[in-house]
Design a protein around this motif. Structure first.
Motif, PDB file in Angstrom:
ATOM      1  N   GLN A  42      27.367  -1.054  -2.867  1.00 33.01           N
ATOM      2  CA  GLN A  42      28.630  -1.082  -2.297  1.00 33.01           C
ATOM      3  C   GLN A  42      28.292  -1.575  -0.873  1.00 33.01           C
ATOM      4  O   GLN A  42      27.414  -1.149  -0.155  1.00 33.01           O
ATOM      5  N   VAL A  43      29.440  -1.929  -0.272  1.00 31.48           N
ATOM      6  CA  VAL A  43      29.246  -2.828   1.152  1.00 31.48           C
ATOM      7  C   VAL A  43      29.049  -1.691   1.998  1.00 31.48           C
ATOM      8  O   VAL A  43      30.039  -0.367   1.796  1.00 31.48           O
ATOM      9  N   PHE A  44      28.396  -1.593   3.218  1.00 36.00           N
ATOM     10  CA  PHE A  44      28.554  -0.582   4.054  1.00 36.00           C
ATOM     11  C   PHE A  44      28.810  -1.237   5.482  1.00 36.00           C
ATOM     12  O   PHE A  44      28.282  -2.710   5.516  1.00 36.00           O
ATOM     13  N   THR A  45      29.196  -0.703   6.788  1.00 33.47           N
ATOM     14  CA  THR A  45      29.303  -1.085   7.921  1.00 33.47           C
ATOM     15  C   THR A  45      28.548  -0.521   9.029  1.00 33.47           C
ATOM     16  O   THR A  45      27.368   0.215   8.782  1.00 33.47           O
ATOM     17  N   TRP A  46      28.597  -0.767  10.243  1.00 33.61           N
ATOM     18  CA  TRP A  46      27.867  -0.513  11.229  1.00 33.61           C
ATOM     19  C   TRP A  46      28.844   0.233  12.520  1.00 33.61           C
ATOM     20  O   TRP A  46      29.806  -0.336  12.562  1.00 33.61           O
ATOM     21  N   ASP A  47      28.298   1.091  13.142  1.00 35.32           N
ATOM     22  CA  ASP A  47      29.289   1.745  14.220  1.00 35.32           C
ATOM     23  C   ASP A  47      28.841   0.982  15.310  1.00 35.32           C
ATOM     24  O   ASP A  47      28.015   0.176  15.657  1.00 35.32           O
ATOM     25  N   GLU A  48      29.725   1.314  16.542  1.00 31.65           N
ATOM     26  CA  GLU A  48      29.550   0.820  17.782  1.00 31.65           C
ATOM     27  C   GLU A  48      27.947   1.100  18.420  1.00 31.65           C
ATOM     28  O   GLU A  48      27.654   0.148  19.406  1.00 31.65           O
ATOM     29  N   ASP A  49      27.357   1.889  17.856  1.00 30.70           N
ATOM     30  CA  ASP A  49      25.925   2.250  18.487  1.00 30.70           C
ATOM     31  C   ASP A  49      25.053   1.453  17.705  1.00 30.70           C
ATOM     32  O   ASP A  49      23.686   1.615  18.142  1.00 30.70           O
ATOM     33  N   GLY A  50      25.342   0.688  16.776  1.00 33.35           N
ATOM     34  CA  GLY A  50      24.624  -0.096  15.917  1.00 33.35           C
ATOM     35  C   GLY A  50      24.081   0.561  14.735  1.00 33.35           C
ATOM     36  O   GLY A  50      22.953   0.283  14.284  1.00 33.35           O
ATOM     37  N   PHE A  51      24.325   1.854  14.330  1.00 30.65           N
ATOM     38  CA  PHE A  51      23.957   2.575  13.283  1.00 30.65           C
ATOM     39  C   PHE A  51      24.694   2.573  11.812  1.00 30.65           C
ATOM     40  O   PHE A  51      25.870   2.171  12.109  1.00 30.65           O
ATOM     41  N   PRO A  52      24.163   2.578  10.913  1.00 33.66           N
ATOM     42  CA  PRO A  52      24.687   2.209   9.759  1.00 33.66           C
ATOM     43  C   PRO A  52      25.680   3.517   9.095  1.00 33.66           C
ATOM     44  O   PRO A  52      25.617   4.557   9.518  1.00 33.66           O
ATOM     45  N   VAL A  53      26.839   2.859   8.770  1.00 39.41           N
ATOM     46  CA  VAL A  53      28.019   3.954   8.065  1.00 39.41           C
ATOM     47  C   VAL A  53      28.122   3.628   6.820  1.00 39.41           C
ATOM     48  O   VAL A  53      28.719   2.764   6.354  1.00 39.41           O
ATOM     49  N   PHE A  54      27.574   4.486   5.890  1.00 38.64           N
ATOM     50  CA  PHE A  54      27.727   4.605   4.517  1.00 38.64           C
ATOM     51  C   PHE A  54      28.959   5.018   3.771  1.00 38.64           C
ATOM     52  O   PHE A  54      29.033   4.523   2.544  1.00 38.64           O
ATOM     53  N   GLY A  55      29.458   5.894   4.497  1.00 37.04           N
ATOM     54  CA  GLY A  55      30.746   6.584   3.734  1.00 37.04           C
ATOM     55  C   GLY A  55      30.451   7.366   2.730  1.00 37.04           C
ATOM     56  O   GLY A  55      29.361   8.191   2.649  1.00 37.04           O
ATOM     57  N   GLU A  56      31.039   7.203   1.616  1.00 38.59           N
ATOM     58  CA  GLU A  56      30.574   8.058   0.412  1.00 38.59           C
ATOM     59  C   GLU A  56      30.896   7.142  -0.901  1.00 38.59           C
ATOM     60  O   GLU A  56      31.142   6.227  -0.905  1.00 38.59           O
ATOM     61  N   PRO A  57      29.943   7.647  -1.841  1.00 41.87           N
ATOM     62  CA  PRO A  57      29.725   7.035  -3.172  1.00 41.87           C
ATOM     63  C   PRO A  57      31.060   6.621  -3.484  1.00 41.87           C
ATOM     64  O   PRO A  57      31.878   7.511  -3.868  1.00 41.87           O
ATOM     65  N   ARG A  58      31.412   5.356  -3.851  1.00 37.93           N
ATOM     66  CA  ARG A  58      32.577   4.902  -4.427  1.00 37.93           C
ATOM     67  C   ARG A  58      32.576   4.717  -6.106  1.00 37.93           C
ATOM     68  O   ARG A  58      31.459   4.129  -6.372  1.00 37.93           O
TER      69      ARG A  58
END
Length: 304
Positions: free
Chosen positions: A288-304
């Motif tokens: 699954q795709v994940f994103t990055w927050d404004e501080d440059g840290f990964p945001v994995f969310g929850e398993p989809r």
């Protein structure tokens, strides 16, 4: 895809290369395809089999395929026995090398055990390169302290030999890392936004399995413990509503067009109720795709 410990690497030839723990734990299989979704039915080959006896004969776990310094390498863990002694299995870490262009049809050569500072249960090795140096990250039991495995880091002399001192990166210390077993294992590295991030997995391999996060500045001396930080809470954990239990032992890759970062991980479709979780082969590979927050840290969310 019924594969625990999924590892996906996107090579410069446009192929995704995939490996993971094959149920039965007796062989190493490599697959390749031009898209992630095609890996399930993609070209595949069994490139190595467990020895009939001896140190590489049992419980072949968590292979990873890497392309390092112009050659292919597979890192994996194997044991000489299926028995548990002093609370752990008897795994050690090994490396295979292939100099051919296609690792599915090429010749794989055993490079032997990757030796660490002490002999004990060890597994889940990964490698990464930064600033001209090659690093090795792995999980190992320290016989002198309680627990099943901690995370360690070392520089490498070559892709199968460590050099210099090794440091302990992380030890199970928070409650979420110590359910069932005291475990830090399955490290994976992604370098983004001026930082080196290492995800890892903690606790038993049932629904309590989850992912943690370490990080350091990429300009820091990575071989100094004080360069590293650790998240106090898990960054990826069970989603009951989505029926993804015990997500973890991840790897990282990118989308076909290279614009999105993708988390590869295994998870179970249900809670393991009565059996030993390691004996239940229902850990499936997910992406699954994940994103990055404004501080440059990964945001994995929850398993989809």
């Amino acid at each position: 895809m019924e594969r625990a410990d999924p590892w996906v690497y996107k090579h410069t030839d446009g192929y995704y290369y995939f490996t993971g723990s094959v149920p039965g734990y007796e062989e190493i299989e490599v697959r390749r395809a031009k898209t992630l979704n095609e890996l399930e039915d993609g070209e595949r080959a069994s490139v190595w089999h467990a020895h009939p006896s001896g140190e590489m004969s049992k419980l072949i776990w968590a292979p990873e395929i890497h392309f390092v310094q112009g050659k292919w390498y597979i890192y994996f863990a194997a044991a000489g026995s299926s028995e548990v002694a002093k609370g752990t299995f008897q795994h050690r870490m090994y490396a295979l090398e292939c100099a051919d262009e296609n690792p599915l049809t090429g010749n794989w050569v055993e490079k032997g055990q990757v030796k660490t500072a002490f002999e004990s249960f060890s597994l889940d090795a990964t490698v990464f390169e930064l600033n001209g140096k090659l690093y090795y990250v792995w999980a190992q039991k320290d016989p002198e302290i309680p627990g099943n495995s901690n995370l360690y880091l070392s520089e490498m002399e070559n892709p199968w030999t460590l050099k210099g001192e090794q440091i302990m990166l992380s030890i199970p210390e928070y409650d979420w890392e110590k359910i069932g077993f005291l475990v830090n294992e399955g490290p994976a590295v992604i370098i983004r936004n001026g930082k080196v991030f290492i995800t890892y997995s903690g606790s038993a391999t049932d629904e309590n399995y989850c992912m943690g996060l370490l990080w350091a500045d990429e300009t820091a001396d990575l071989m100094k413990k004080e360069s590293w930080n650790k998240a106090k809470e898990p960054v990826f954990k069970t989603s009951e509503k989505n029926k993804k239990f015990g997500p973890g032992h991840n790897s990282f890759t990118v989308s076909e067009d290279g614009t999105k970062d993708i988390l590869i991980y295994h998870a179970r479709p249900q809670i393991v109720l009565e059996e030993e979780p390691l004996d239940v082969p229902d850990r499936h590979a997910n992406a699954q795709v994940f994103t990055w927050d404004e501080d440059g840290f990964p945001v994995f969310g929850e398993p989809r």
